[in-house]
Design an enzyme around this catalytic site. Structure first.
Site, mmCIF file in Angstrom:
data_model
loop_
_atom_site.group_PDB
_atom_site.id
_atom_site.type_symbol
_atom_site.label_atom_id
_atom_site.label_comp_id
_atom_site.label_asym_id
_atom_site.label_seq_id
_atom_site.Cartn_x
_atom_site.Cartn_y
_atom_site.Cartn_z
ATOM 1 N N TYR A 138 0.817 -1.216 0.000
ATOM 2 C CA TYR A 138 0.000 0.000 0.000
ATOM 3 C C TYR A 138 0.849 1.265 0.000
ATOM 4 C CZ TYR A 138 -4.157 2.797 1.225
ATOM 5 O OH TYR A 138 -5.202 3.689 1.227
ATOM 6 N N SER B 18 1.093 -7.652 1.823
ATOM 7 C CA SER B 18 0.147 -6.640 2.276
ATOM 8 C C SER B 18 -0.843 -6.329 1.150
ATOM 9 C CB SER B 18 0.900 -5.396 2.765
ATOM 10 O OG SER B 18 0.026 -4.535 3.455
ATOM 11 N N GLN B 19 -0.902 -5.074 0.669
ATOM 12 C CA GLN B 19 -1.779 -4.796 -0.465
ATOM 13 C C GLN B 19 -1.436 -5.711 -1.633
ATOM 14 O OE1 GLN B 19 -3.012 -0.751 -2.549
ATOM 15 N NE2 GLN B 19 -0.991 -1.378 -3.261
ATOM 16 N N ASP C 168 0.075 -8.817 14.194
ATOM 17 C CA ASP C 168 -0.169 -7.841 13.130
ATOM 18 C C ASP C 168 -1.472 -7.079 13.376
ATOM 19 O OD1 ASP C 168 -0.507 -6.439 10.769
ATOM 20 O OD2 ASP C 168 -0.091 -8.150 9.468
ATOM 21 N N HIS D 72 3.188 -6.288 11.257
ATOM 22 C CA HIS D 72 2.894 -6.339 9.827
ATOM 23 C C HIS D 72 4.138 -6.555 8.964
ATOM 24 C CE1 HIS D 72 0.287 -6.018 6.453
ATOM 25 N NE2 HIS D 72 0.844 -4.920 5.979
#
Length: 328
Positions: free
Chosen positions: A92, A187-188, A273, A302
């Site tokens: 992200y 992640s993203q 996370d 994360h």
């Protein structure tokens, strides 16, 4: 941050109730059909990255709406035969950065394709792809609520489509074996990977690290961190939009996409996370329809496994293609 989500024993069995609209599949079929009305028009231009062992190309191709998407393509120098390929999606806010940021899979002998994320690239690593389409509604800063009142307008409709087209762009290069393409991201990027695994048949594999964009409603209920916090903030102002927002998000939720994925998958999750809570990841993982494995990082947030997870991915890729070769 101590453990805050469900115990690992419960996470391994956790299957949240899935809420999806009856036109889910036709929505995505129509979206991709519309994108393919535009020629892919891939351009690979040699790029001087000062890397003597890897050949690098600046890539441009047509994504959603025919919009031009940037990327990198890299192959080991001297390659003459089609190679297995890894298509990477980005976390992200980040952009494609520079080629030397993406050397791990190229150094391992794979063709490597990196997709820039439209509208992003001003947080951590630079990007080069604008998003010429704005959302139809007011939004909180960030991307999570851009166009969130209508799935037709939602930002991730464009991003997921760009990502599908990235696989097609990679497959078009003569040094890529189109039957041995693996998609990957964290992640993203992990959330995008999950979507592409559902939307593109015939992939060789998928690697999803601490995936975002899954279990939206639960995430907003148990953490207040960004980027899920963008949704929370939006709904704290637009109090009458809750059901509309979550209806839109259901088309992009990894929990609904995972049952449509059949490629072998390697997931990772971090139990501390608070950005992508473990239950949102396991909720999708447990619905994933293909062969799957998950690496659990018990004491991480994360960042997940970071360089340790990179090694896990490289080992998994090696075994994946070794086993595939043995079966041929």
């Amino acid at each position: 941050m101590p453990l805050f989500d469900k115990p690992l024993s419960e996470l391994r069995e956790y299957r949240p109730e899935r809420v999806e609209e009856p036109d889910f599949d036709t929505f995505w079929e129509r979206t991709l059909d519309q994108a393919r009305e535009f020629p892919l028009d891939v351009v690979f231009e040699a790029y001087d990255a000062a890397l003597s062992l890897v050949d690098v190309y600046d890539v441009r191709y047509s994504g959603w709406g025919g919009h031009r998407i940037a990327g990198w393509f890299m192959v080991p120098s001297g390659a003459t035969e089609p190679l297995p390929a890894v298509v990477h999606y980005i976390g992200y806010g980040g952009g494609r950065g520079l080629p030397h940021d993406w050397l791990a899979t190229a150094a391992a002998g794979y063709a490597t394709f990196v997709m820039d994320t439209r509208g992003q690239g001003s947080n951590g690593s630079p990007g080069d792809t604008p998003d010429p389409v704005g959302g139809a509604n007011p939004q909180t800063p960030g991307f999570m609520t851009r166009g969130v009142l209508d799935p037709e307008d939602y930002y991730y409709r464009r991003v997921f489509t760009d990502a599908v087209r990235a696989v097609e762009a990679a497959a078009s290069h003569p040094l890529v074996d189109s039957e041995r393409i693996v998609i990957a991201g964290g992640s993203q990027g992990g959330g995008i990977t999950q979507a592409v695994a559902a939307l593109v048949p015939g992939l060789a594999g998928a690697m999803l690290d601490v995936p975002f964009l899954t279990g939206y409603r639960r995430a907003t209920e148990i953490v207040d961190t960004m980027p899920y916090g963008e949704i929370t903030k939006y709904l704290s102002i637009h109090r009458d939009h809750e059901e509309t927002v979550f209806r839109t998000l259901s088309y992009f939720d990894g929990t609904n996409l995972a049952p449509r994925c059949t490629a072998p998958a390697l997931y990772s999750v971090a139990l501390m996370d608070t950005t992508c809570p473990p239950s949102t990841i396991f909720g999708a993982y447990n619905y994933y329809a293909g062969p799957k494995e998950i690496r659990v990082w018990a004491y991480n947030k994360h960042e997940g496994g970071q360089t340790f997870q990179t090694r896990e991915r490289l080992l998994w890729l090696r075994d994946l293609f070794k086993n595939e070769a043995a079966e041929r």
